[in-house]
Design an enzyme around this catalytic site. Structure first.
Site, PDB file in Angstrom:
ATOM      1  N   HIS A  67      11.566 -38.379  -9.811  1.00  0.00           N
ATOM      2  CA  HIS A  67      12.562 -38.712  -9.768  1.00  0.00           C
ATOM      3  C   HIS A  67      14.049 -38.201 -10.710  1.00  0.00           C
ATOM      4  O   HIS A  67      14.945 -39.125 -10.102  1.00  0.00           O
ATOM      5  CB  HIS A  67      12.188 -40.089 -10.863  1.00  0.00           C
ATOM      6  CG  HIS A  67      12.743 -41.651  -9.909  1.00  0.00           C
ATOM      7  ND1 HIS A  67      13.754 -41.184  -9.716  1.00  0.00           N
ATOM      8  CD2 HIS A  67      12.300 -42.973 -10.423  1.00  0.00           C
ATOM      9  CE1 HIS A  67      14.283 -42.443  -9.243  1.00  0.00           C
ATOM     10  NE2 HIS A  67      13.538 -43.867  -9.723  1.00  0.00           N
ATOM     11  N   ASP A 127      15.497 -39.895  -5.971  1.00  0.00           N
ATOM     12  CA  ASP A 127      16.400 -41.168  -5.970  1.00  0.00           C
ATOM     13  C   ASP A 127      15.419 -42.322  -5.363  1.00  0.00           C
ATOM     14  O   ASP A 127      14.490 -41.582  -4.163  1.00  0.00           O
ATOM     15  CB  ASP A 127      17.483 -42.020  -5.592  1.00  0.00           C
ATOM     16  CG  ASP A 127      19.155 -41.446  -6.761  1.00  0.00           C
ATOM     17  OD1 ASP A 127      18.853 -40.817  -7.721  1.00  0.00           O
ATOM     18  OD2 ASP A 127      20.110 -41.197  -5.629  1.00  0.00           O
TER      19      ASP A 127
END
Length: 418
Positions: free
Chosen positions: A389, A393
């Site tokens: 992450h 995204d």
């Protein structure tokens, strides 16, 4: 004249290895390029060949020892050798009995069977031992190892094969090991040193959890179209390309579409920079006797289904034989792991550092789904995309997985690049 056998160059940044298995014993005849020892590195097992023909001298190191590149591990006396010059001694050096005592193994089998652990010994098998086990159709968990830390040696397997042959081909004269009788108070444990490869796998996977911000997104996929395509074209495909049409080819091509539209999933973080790739090298997770390995399909985005399927089949065969090389597993920009072959319904796969994403495939099962307002039965598979992450995204991860799902459900998209 004696010729030194040295640890060869093992690969980029690899400076040492562990002696996994001596394939030749002192006094054995060796031919030019005949493997004499198997070395275990962080990723693969490497067989070291003899540079000359002759007779093997004394081992300079033992199984389990760590050796550095360039160090001398044995010598070969050049000249023609007439077979094993010291068969009895060689057998004893390996921790076993002389060859002529093989007939006694049948009598000893019941006692040996009691000493065998219920645990799976496959994680400690060297390439030579694996080949011998497969060749003779034996279960390694039923063979007592005489090597260091209880490891199986090739001689152990050959003795077990001879005992099986002497017994008329039965699997084993003794029953499988069973639990200690109730009330006996005997409870056994076994300690087996982790192989270098297993230690490396453990460090890399833990490192991925410690260093990356891991998250997994899921989707389900209707496999009807792919299954119909396979059934329709499998015979023609096999006849033309001499390889079976599998599911991995479809998922590899679908992943290439997704990675083209979501380049972050095909990139990785290096320091304070993001490294993007204009090519797709797909690492395919393969279960091998010594642990998980991830050989790489180079330029998967440029290859057709047949070439991808051939690469995967070749990797699987060489993983089982223990003949994958360091170059086979170097690099990789994205990973596909298929836990479905073992029956997994759903999982959260861990990324393969420094990569930033991994696609997890799972088993196919018939489930009720709603199609055009009606409940129907479809062959469904859960898909999982784990990602870093820090770089990817949630919108990008979900988009990438959705592209893969849509390409599998409508394979025409792969042909017209949608």
């Amino acid at each position: 004249m004696a010729t030194n056998i040295e640890v060869p160059t093992l690969g980029e940044s690899v400076t040492e290895a562990t002696v996994g298995e001596w394939l030749k014993q002192p006094g054995d005849s060796v031919a030019v390029d005949e493997p004499i020892v198997s070395l275990e590195t962080d990723k693969v097992a490497v067989e070291v060949p003899s540079p000359v023909a002759g007779v093997l001298g004394d081992h300079q190191v033992s199984v389990g020892d760590t050796v550095e590149v360039g160090s001398v591990i044995a010598t070969v006396e050049e000249g023609s050798g007439g077979g094993a010059a010291k068969p009895k001694e060689a057998a004893k050096d390996a921790g076993g009995e002389p060859a002529e005592k093989s007939a006694d193994l049948e009598k000893a089998a019941p006692e040996q069977a009691k000493q065998v652990s219920d645990s799976d010994n496959s994680q400690t098998l060297s390439p030579a031992v694996r080949r011998a086990v497969l060749e003779h159709g034996l279960d390694p968990s039923t063979i007592e190892g005489t090597g260091k830390d209880g490891r199986l040696t090739k001689e152990d397997v050959l003795r077990a094969a001879q005992a099986k042959k002497d017994d008329g081909g039965d699997e084993k004269a003794a029953p499988a090991p069973s639990a200690a009788p109730a009330g006996s108070g005997e409870r056994k444990v076994e300690r087996v040193k982790m192989t270098r490869m297993r230690q490396t796998i453990a460090k890399r996977l833990k490192g991925a959890q410690d260093n990356a911000a891991l998250l997994t997104t899921f989707n389900d996929c209707d496999m009807s179209a792919v299954m119909e395509a396979r059934e329709k074209y499998k015979d023609l495909f096999a006849k033309k390309h001499d390889i079976k049409l599998g599911f991995m080819g479809f998922f590899a091509k679908a992943a290439c579409l997704a990675l083209k539209d979501v380049p972050a999933a095909n990139a990785y973080i290096e320091g304070d920079e993001i490294v993007y790739h204009d090519y797709v090298d797909i690492s395919v997770a393969v279960s091998a006797p010594n642990g998980l390995v991830v050989p790489v399909i180079r330029d998967a985005d440029q290859k057709g289904f047949a070439r991808i399927e051939k690469d995967i089949a070749d990797f699987g065969a060489r993983a089982r034989e223990g003949t994958l090389t360091m170059d086979d597993m170097k690099g990789g920009t994205f990973t596909i792991s298929n836990g479905g072959v073992f029956g997994s319904l759903m999982s959260t796969p861990i990324i393969n550092p420094p990569q930033s994403a991994v696609l997890g495939l799972h088993r196919i099962e018939d489930r009720p789904v709603v199609v055009n307002g009606e409940i129907v039965i479809r062959p469904m598979m859960y898909l999982a995309l784990s990602y870093d992450h820090r770089l990817i995204d949630g919108r990008e991860a979900v988009t990438a997985l959705k592209i893969i799902k849509e390409a599998i459900e409508d394979p025409t998209r792969m042909l017209i690049d949608l």
